[in-house]
Write an enzyme that holds these catalytic residues in place. Structure first.
Site, mmCIF file in Angstrom:
data_model
loop_
_atom_site.group_PDB
_atom_site.id
_atom_site.type_symbol
_atom_site.label_atom_id
_atom_site.label_comp_id
_atom_site.label_asym_id
_atom_site.label_seq_id
_atom_site.Cartn_x
_atom_site.Cartn_y
_atom_site.Cartn_z
ATOM 1 N N HIS A 49 -10.641 -2.953 13.906
ATOM 2 C CA HIS A 49 -9.211 -2.970 13.621
ATOM 3 C C HIS A 49 -8.748 -1.553 13.296
ATOM 4 C CE1 HIS A 49 -11.023 -3.739 9.512
ATOM 5 N NE2 HIS A 49 -10.228 -2.708 9.243
HETATM 6 P P1 TYD Z 1 -12.636 -7.988 7.535
HETATM 7 O O1 TYD Z 1 -11.555 -6.992 7.531
HETATM 8 O O2 TYD Z 1 -12.678 -8.941 8.711
HETATM 9 O O3 TYD Z 1 -14.031 -7.208 7.371
HETATM 10 P P2 TYD Z 1 -15.250 -6.881 8.354
HETATM 11 O O4 TYD Z 1 -14.701 -6.582 9.707
HETATM 12 O O5 TYD Z 1 -15.916 -5.703 7.741
HETATM 13 O O6 TYD Z 1 -16.144 -8.085 8.334
HETATM 14 O O7 TYD Z 1 -12.581 -8.792 6.179
HETATM 15 C C1 TYD Z 1 -13.387 -9.937 5.949
HETATM 16 C C2 TYD Z 1 -12.571 -10.912 5.096
HETATM 17 O O8 TYD Z 1 -12.345 -10.403 3.785
HETATM 18 C C3 TYD Z 1 -11.212 -11.224 5.708
HETATM 19 O O9 TYD Z 1 -10.958 -12.600 5.493
HETATM 20 C C4 TYD Z 1 -10.263 -10.385 4.863
HETATM 21 C C5 TYD Z 1 -10.946 -10.330 3.507
HETATM 22 N N1 TYD Z 1 -10.692 -9.114 2.694
HETATM 23 C C6 TYD Z 1 -10.083 -9.223 1.463
HETATM 24 O O10 TYD Z 1 -9.686 -10.328 1.024
HETATM 25 N N2 TYD Z 1 -9.917 -8.110 0.701
HETATM 26 C C7 TYD Z 1 -10.320 -6.891 1.128
HETATM 27 O O11 TYD Z 1 -10.163 -5.882 0.394
HETATM 28 C C8 TYD Z 1 -10.937 -6.774 2.422
HETATM 29 C C9 TYD Z 1 -11.378 -5.432 2.962
HETATM 30 C C10 TYD Z 1 -11.102 -7.916 3.177
#
Ligand code: TYD
Length: 131
Positions: A49
């Protein structure tokens, strides 16, 4: 060159080492949120993203990983191999994290609270917004 890093000073003595991160000093923004990524399974690509406004600094606290940076014009892989280096992740950079070593902990300092509205999760939308 998309890679922008900060070298942290190592504070050490005969007991061991310490790195100190201070908002608006060696971290170039006021920090509102810290999160960390760990337990990533082999072969997984995380991130995928860009953010519209968020600024972040990534620090590989333990282990190593690779971050792909893409500004819509060029792409670059950055290997994070030490906890004395921070990678600055500016807004409007598509990023993917991969090649996590077993036990890798990637810590992220961010200048704002979590806001799903700040995310661009579709690559074509990102490319269109870069034009
Ligand atoms: P995501 O951005 O998809 O992380 P990655 O690609 O590293 O696996 O985030 C995973 C989940 O966590 C998504 O449901 C959003 C949530 N999230 C939060 O609630 N707070 C945060 O600070 C972050 C970074 C993610």
């Amino acid at each position: 060159m998309l890679k922008k890093t900060i070298k942290f000073k190592e504070l050490g003595d005969d007991q061991g080492w310490l790195v100190s991160l201070e908002a608006e000093r060696n971290i170039p923004f006021p920090v509102r949120r810290v999160y960390y990524i760990y337990g990533t399974r082999a072969g997984v690509r995380r991130g995928r993203h860009a953010h519209r406004k968020l600024r972040q600094v990534l620090v590989c606290i333990t282990g190593t990983c690779t971050i792909l940076l893409d500004d819509g014009r060029s792409r670059e892989d950055v290997h994070l191999t030490g906890n004395t280096e921070g990678l600055i992740l500016e807004p409007m950079i598509w990023h993917e994290m991969f090649d996590f070593s077993p036990g890798c902990v990637l810590m992220v300092l961010a200048d704002d609270w979590y806001d799903e509205g700040d995310y661009i999760r579709d690559y074509q939308t990102f490319k269109d917004l870069c034009r």
